[in-house]
Design a protein around this motif. Structure first.
Motif, PDB file in Angstrom:
ATOM      1  N   GLY A 132     -16.189  49.108  20.833  1.00  0.00           N
ATOM      2  CA  GLY A 132     -15.497  47.936  20.307  1.00  0.00           C
ATOM      3  C   GLY A 132     -14.058  48.259  19.969  1.00  0.00           C
ATOM      4  N   PRO A 133     -13.237  47.226  19.719  1.00  0.00           N
ATOM      5  CA  PRO A 133     -11.801  47.453  19.535  1.00  0.00           C
ATOM      6  C   PRO A 133     -11.442  48.322  18.339  1.00  0.00           C
ATOM      7  CG  PRO A 133     -12.435  45.184  18.997  1.00  0.00           C
ATOM      8  CD  PRO A 133     -13.611  45.801  19.658  1.00  0.00           C
ATOM      9  N   ASP A 134     -12.298  48.390  17.334  1.00  0.00           N
ATOM     10  CA  ASP A 134     -11.988  49.189  16.152  1.00  0.00           C
ATOM     11  C   ASP A 134     -12.530  50.612  16.246  1.00  0.00           C
ATOM     12  OD1 ASP A 134     -10.713  47.034  14.932  1.00  0.00           O
ATOM     13  OD2 ASP A 134     -12.607  46.282  14.114  1.00  0.00           O
ATOM     14  N   SER A 135     -13.249  50.927  17.307  1.00  0.00           N
ATOM     15  CA  SER A 135     -13.860  52.252  17.416  1.00  0.00           C
ATOM     16  C   SER A 135     -12.897  53.231  18.066  1.00  0.00           C
ATOM     17  CB  SER A 135     -15.153  52.182  18.238  1.00  0.00           C
ATOM     18  OG  SER A 135     -14.887  51.866  19.594  1.00  0.00           O
ATOM     19  N   THR A 136     -13.106  54.494  17.796  1.00  0.00           N
ATOM     20  CA  THR A 136     -12.251  55.546  18.358  1.00  0.00           C
ATOM     21  C   THR A 136     -13.028  56.526  19.230  1.00  0.00           C
ATOM     22  OG1 THR A 136     -12.584  56.858  16.350  1.00  0.00           O
ATOM     23  CG2 THR A 136     -10.624  55.449  16.437  1.00  0.00           C
ATOM     24  N   ALA A 137     -14.321  56.650  19.008  1.00  0.00           N
ATOM     25  CA  ALA A 137     -15.123  57.589  19.802  1.00  0.00           C
ATOM     26  C   ALA A 137     -16.595  57.290  19.582  1.00  0.00           C
ATOM     27  CB  ALA A 137     -14.816  59.039  19.414  1.00  0.00           C
TER      28      ALA A 137
END
Length: 771
Positions: free
Chosen positions: A502-507
């Motif tokens: 999702g757009p707020d995830s980084t990994a």
């Protein structure tokens, strides 16, 4: 009658039947596909007693050639002689049918490499039982005059009953000269004995060489000659550059002798068995026990030491259910009767290995004294072929026969095992086989890194532009997602850096079978963000190597793979693409374009769906990819990542001014659940464990931070100012997370009650309030 595709959902370990597949083969009812290759298909099936078997078939086009049919009959005859506890055994066959076939037990379990990756190396008596089992299996083959020639991890299945040797696709009579050996050039680099590179005839000592490598892998988790390009592996093998560090002393001498460059210096398989046999059990009152056969001794060792090996999700009841559904749909008519799979009779294999009619479609094929009847009565549980589950273990079983490949005009073939088969100095002329082999190269590698870019397809971008009034170029740019895939076999980790969740995830990562999700955070923020639950479609299995390899295997299995015209090493065709999109795992049909390097390894893959264009560029292949906790990697790169999903290990009860139940989340890759619950127990109640606890300067104005074991700092609620009464209506104060500490120091005179330490901004354990 044939079964239309997707009529029945197959059990785990099998793929759906396809149009034209038979409903039955001989006395066996077909359930699903184990795998397919250029020479034929291997099906999962059941007999009338519910026994699960794997049935290997041969394409009718090849069966029309008398030379191939003779080769197939010779293979069946050899397999009928194999009768070891640890070898796959034949049940029945019909080499005279229009479509020849042979049937083995289906052995549930994972291959050796998959088992070691998931559960770690074997130890103690279990390792010794494995070594003896492999030696016993080879000795049984060699006593029957058979050289296996492709002993490797993918052809060894660890079943609940013990280790099993499978896949006799390139087995030959011992002593077969290279000039008469159609498969002399086949083998797997790193597991093929050095003398085979110089044209030696088939000899048991080459199997013993591979036995040494199997024991190294089982004991240490490492391949004896490492990994790398085929040419480099061949060099190490020829020069004897193996690493057996970590093999127990009681096995090391045998392993080193087995891996000798000089075949004359290697022990025979029978000598290995004698060296590994346990002492006979004592009789009553110290009298000598009765003599035991090798098989008896091996079964005793397996009984005493073989532990922790499951069936990788195999469930015969699921097969029976699937067969029942097929019958209910009216699809159970015998394929033999309709002429699809046979000639109306189930042939038997005698000593000469020739098929003979046995009746009007009702006879059960046999293979002589060495094999049980096809009807299933008296079937020994120790024998069999193999196929692990697609997720719990790599497909491994009876590969398509390689013995007739040269006559069929095919120079290289990928088997049904994970790594396929590599042919020295030859290139496959079959696009499907070549693409399947490329997938195997990734699956067998130490690791790789890949750059992934995906965006809207032009057609979909135009639809969005028309709907929103945004220019098409802007729509494409806004949809662009860039990710990095990292895979390490040694660390059992598949990591995606990017906004896959999702757009707020980084990994997101699958680390040793557990799912971890990360999001952008702030270093000084507290409390940490609440745990988030991934979309139900996302599991550790959907964040893994199959994201990269499954589209290749689907392309190979499509039957429509084509070599790029005028483009060497380029292959195209339809496939099914799975990807993580906006936090969900989705699968969709796609057109694939795959480019391979000179050694057959993937360079890049491009997939076009109705909505997406996806490109994967492989930057580093078959290399030990350094893996570290994404929290640490982010800090080293000037970032801070919060752990928003990680394994929940248990719960504790703690809090102020009221008690609250807290889930204990092991947020770091370095924090296993046993350690996390141990530390959480001190947070919950440190009475009697004061020697493990020291008070630190608090990070928060009303918080208390304690060092546990001088290595971990945890917050344990709020302190109240002197004379202040707790507010009964106040919410329970959150427990602080636990983080690593360094530079732990003793109290000073100025602050005699408090110790000091540097607290690192990496979360080891987080406490989430339980609803």
């Amino acid at each position: 009658m044939s079964i239309p595709p997707e009529t029945v959902s197959p059990p785990p370990g099998l793929s759906p039947l396809e149009a034209g597949d038979p409903a039955s083969i001989g006395p066996y009812r077909v359930v699903g596909r184990i795998g397919a290759g250029g020479m034929g298909v291997v099906y999962g099936a059941q007999d009338v007693y519910g026994l699960c078997v794997a049935v290997k078939t041969v394409h009718a086009d090849f069966a029309r050639e008398s030379r191939f049919r003779e080769t197939f009959a010779r293979e069946v005859e050899m397999l009928a002689r194999a009768n070891g506890v640890s070898t796959a055994r034949l049940h029945a066959s019909d080499t005279g049918a229009e479509v020849p076939w042979l049937a083995f037990d289906y052995v549930p379990g994972r291959d050796l490499r998959a088992h070691v990756r998931e559960f770690g190396p074997l130890e103690g008596g279990m390792l010794h039982a494995f070594a003896l089992g492999m030696a016993e299996g080879l000795a049984a083959l060699h006593a029957a005059g058979i050289a296996h020639r492709d002993i490797k991890p993918g052809n060894v299945i660890l079943s609940p009953d013990g280790p099993k040797i499978v896949d006799f696709g390139i087995a030959v009579e011992i002593g077969t000269e290279r000039s008469a050996d159609a498969s002399a050039s086949y083998g797997t680099p790193g597991w093929t004995a050095p003398e085979r590179y110089s044209g030696a005839s088939a000899d048991p000592s080459a199997d013993v060489f591979a036995w040494g490598g199997l024991v190294v892998l089982a004991a240490t988790g490492r391949q004896p000659f490492g990994s790398g390009a085929a040419a480099e592996l061949a060099r190490r093998v020829r020069e004897g550059e193996f690493d057996a560090t970590g093999v127990p002393e009681d096995l090391l001498g045998l392993v080193e002798a087995a891996l000798s460059v000089d075949p004359e210096q290697r022990p025979s398989s029978e000598e290995l068995v004698r060296a590994l046999l346990p002492a006979p059990e004592a009789g009553p009152e110290g009298q000598p026990g009765r003599p035991q056969t090798t098989a008896d001794s091996l079964r005793r060792m397996l009984r005493d030491y073989w532990r922790g090996v499951d069936d990788a999700g195999h469930d015969p009841a699921r097969w029976a259910t699937a067969v029942g559904v097929v019958s209910a749909a009216g699809l159970g008519a015998s394929a033999l009767g309709s002429g699809v799979m046979g000639s109306g009779a189930v042939g038997s294999v005698g000593a000469a290995g020739t098929g003979a009619a046995a009746g009007a479609g009702t006879g059960a094929g046999t293979t002589g004294a060495a094999a049980p009847a096809a009807a299933g009565s008296g079937t020994a549980t120790a024998g069999g072929s193999a196929a692990g589950t697609a997720n719990g273990g790599l497909l491994s079983g009876i590969a398509t026969s390689k013995a007739g490949l040269t006559g069929a005009g095919v120079l290289a073939v990928a088997g049904l095992t994970a790594g396929g088969f590599v042919v020295y100095n030859q290139v496959s002329e079959n696009p499907s086989e070549t693409v399947a082999a490329a997938a195997g190269i990734l699956e067998e590698s130490q690791g790789f890194t890949a750059r992934v870019t995906r965006s809207f397809s032009p057609a979909h971008a135009e639809e969005v532009a028309e709907r929103t009034g945004t220019p098409v170029d802007q729509v494409v740019e806004d949809s662009l997602v860039e990710e990095e895939y990292l895979y390490s076999a040694a660390d059992q980790t598949f990591l995606i850096r990017g906004a896959a969740m999702g757009p707020d995830s980084t990994a997101v990562a699958n680390h040793r079978g557990e799912l971890y999700v990360y999001a952008q955070g702030e270093e000084d923020a507290w409390p940490l963000p609440e745990r988030t639950e991934p979309d139900p479609s996302v599991s550790p299995d959907s964040v893994g190597l199959t994201l990269v390899t499954e589209p290749l295997r689907q392309l190979a299995a499509s039957g429509e793979t084509e070599a790029g015209e005028g483009q060497e090493g380029v292959y195209t065709g339809p496939t099914v693409l799975g990807l993580l999109d906006e936090g969900a795992f989705v699968e969709t049909e796609a057109l694939a374009r795959v480019e391979l390097d000179e050694e057959g390894a993937p360079l890049r893959a491009e997939y076009t769906t109705e909505q997406r264009e996806v490109r994967i560029d492989f930057e580093e292949g078959d290399t030990g990819v350094p893996m570290e906790d994404p929290q640490s990697w982010a800090l080293d790169n000037g970032l801070y990542w919060d752990v928003v999903h990680a394994p929940i290990c248990g719960s504790i009860v703690s809090g102020w001014p009221a008690q609250q139940e807290w889930d204990v989340q092991a947020s770091s890759w370095d924090m296993d659940c046993d350690r996390a619950m141990d530390i959480a127990g001190v947070v919950e109640d440190s009475s009697g464990q004061e020697d493990r606890v020291a008070f630190l300067f608090g990070r928060f104005s009303r918080g208390t931070t304690r060092a546990i074991d001088e290595t971990v700092a945890c917050g344990d609620g709020w302190n109240l100012d002197a004379g202040e009464e707790p507010d009964p209506g106040e919410n329970v104060a959150p427990l602080s997370d636990c983080r690593p500490i360094t530079n732990f120091t003793e109290p000073t005179e100025a602050s005699p009650e408090f110790y000091d330490a540097d607290i690192l901004p990496v979360v080891l354990i987080d406490f989430q309030p339980r609803d």
